[in-house]
Design a protein around this motif. Structure first.
Motif, PDB file in Angstrom:
ATOM      1  N   ALA A  63       0.829  -1.206   0.000  1.00 31.98           N
ATOM      2  CA  ALA A  63       0.000   0.000   0.000  1.00 31.98           C
ATOM      3  C   ALA A  63       0.862   1.255   0.000  1.00 31.98           C
ATOM      4  O   ALA A  63       0.560   2.241  -0.698  1.00 31.98           O
ATOM      5  N   HIS A  67       0.644   4.002  -3.029  1.00 30.62           N
ATOM      6  CA  HIS A  67      -0.113   5.222  -2.766  1.00 30.62           C
ATOM      7  C   HIS A  67       0.714   6.395  -2.251  1.00 30.62           C
ATOM      8  O   HIS A  67       0.185   7.512  -2.180  1.00 30.62           O
ATOM      9  N   LEU A 132       1.216   7.062   4.740  1.00 32.41           N
ATOM     10  CA  LEU A 132       0.034   6.516   4.078  1.00 32.41           C
ATOM     11  C   LEU A 132      -1.211   7.304   4.464  1.00 32.41           C
ATOM     12  O   LEU A 132      -2.081   7.563   3.618  1.00 32.41           O
ATOM     13  N   ALA A 136      -3.219   8.629   1.247  1.00 35.15           N
ATOM     14  CA  ALA A 136      -4.188   7.634   0.781  1.00 35.15           C
ATOM     15  C   ALA A 136      -5.589   7.974   1.281  1.00 35.15           C
ATOM     16  O   ALA A 136      -5.763   8.726   2.244  1.00 35.15           O
ATOM     17  N   SER A 137      -6.576   7.399   0.640  1.00 35.61           N
ATOM     18  CA  SER A 137      -7.965   7.628   1.027  1.00 35.61           C
ATOM     19  C   SER A 137      -8.339   6.806   2.252  1.00 35.61           C
ATOM     20  O   SER A 137      -7.633   5.870   2.637  1.00 35.61           O
ATOM     21  N   ASP A 139     -10.721   4.705   2.414  1.00 33.20           N
ATOM     22  CA  ASP A 139     -10.998   3.331   1.986  1.00 33.20           C
ATOM     23  C   ASP A 139      -9.720   2.498   1.949  1.00 33.20           C
ATOM     24  O   ASP A 139      -9.722   1.328   2.345  1.00 33.20           O
ATOM     25  N   VAL A 140      -8.638   3.106   1.483  1.00 30.94           N
ATOM     26  CA  VAL A 140      -7.361   2.397   1.417  1.00 30.94           C
ATOM     27  C   VAL A 140      -6.869   2.061   2.820  1.00 30.94           C
ATOM     28  O   VAL A 140      -6.427   0.943   3.101  1.00 30.94           O
ATOM     29  N   LEU A 143      -8.864  -0.723   4.308  1.00 29.83           N
ATOM     30  CA  LEU A 143      -8.532  -1.984   3.648  1.00 29.83           C
ATOM     31  C   LEU A 143      -7.191  -2.530   4.160  1.00 29.83           C
ATOM     32  O   LEU A 143      -7.048  -3.743   4.383  1.00 29.83           O
ATOM     33  N   VAL A 144      -6.217  -1.647   4.358  1.00 29.38           N
ATOM     34  CA  VAL A 144      -4.908  -2.080   4.874  1.00 29.38           C
ATOM     35  C   VAL A 144      -5.065  -2.667   6.277  1.00 29.38           C
ATOM     36  O   VAL A 144      -4.480  -3.706   6.597  1.00 29.38           O
TER      37      VAL A 144
END
Length: 232
Positions: A63, A67, A132, A136-137, A139-140, A143-144
């Motif tokens: 990730a 990103h 990050l 990053a969004s 959602d990302v 998810l991570v």
């Protein structure tokens, strides 16, 4: 952001758990000439730390690479701290099983090095999460956090510092190492504990049909029924 907090809290909770396992493992007292073969607290610390490092490699590092600006450099800077900790985990296991190569190191010295390496790895990990979170969004980030938790469920239970950690080679190594580690854990009788597997979902209607195991909802209690005068 709330999602950022979820990821940060997940990793802080994991490091608090590892710190507790380390404290338990290093509190065990034995004479210098004694080995601690098959010592459950040491095995569980080693396995838990190894699984976490593998999960970071599986979920967080890709990730960051994808990103974050300069993500490849950030991952490159992180890896030496993780590999150094993995090497020390190797030494802990060798020490535990009485390797003659470990006679120059005492337990207090080794545990001190492990604690320093674990702290250094956590700092590098927090740095990755900070970058990050900025780039990053939500959602990302969510998810991570989910992928790290899932990856720990199926991560190898031993460190592999000299094998690939990133990209497709890293994924392949982790897939192949997990069953091999499990075999050796069983042979050596290691008590490695591990994260609890997620609960099984109840089968749907089609699954119940295939299993021949229908599940009927409980009938509601009929509170309107009253005993007849002759009932006993």
């Amino acid at each position: 952001m709330a999602t950022t907090t979820v990821l940060q809290d997940e990793l802080r909770h994991k490091h608090d758990e590892l710190a507790g396992r380390l404290a338990h493992a290093r509190s065990i007292i034995a004479r210098p000439e004694q080995t601690r073969r098959g010592c459950a607290p040491i095995d569980q610390f080693n396995a838990g730390t190894s699984r976490h490092l593998h999960a970071v490699g599986e979920a967080l590092l890709p990730a960051v690479s994808a990103h974050c600006e300069g993500g490849a450099r950030l991952v490159h800077d992180y890896l030496p701290a993780a590999k150094h900790l993995e090497v020390l985990l190797f030494h802990v296991k060798a020490h535990e099983y009485g390797s003659t190569w470990e006679t120059t190191h005492g337990w207090p010295t080794l545990w001190g090095e492990v604690e320093e390496a674990l702290d250094a790895q956590e700092e590098k990990e927090e740095e990755l999460v900070s970058h990050l979170a900025e780039e990053a969004s939500d959602d990302v980030l969510l998810l991570v956090a989910e992928r790290i938790t899932a990856a720990e469920q199926k991560a190898p239970s031993r460190p592999h510092p000299y094998l690939p950690h990133t990209g497709l080679p890293g994924k392949v190594v982790r897939r192949l190492a997990r069953p091999v580690d499990a075999i050796w854990d069983k042979v050596e009788g290691r008590s490695i504990g591990g994260p609890k597997p997620p609960p099984h979902r109840a089968p749907g209607l089609f699954g119940q049909y295939l299993l021949g195991d229908p599940r009927f909802p409980e009938e509601p209690v009929d509170d309107t029924r009253h005993n007849e005068p002759g009932d006993r």
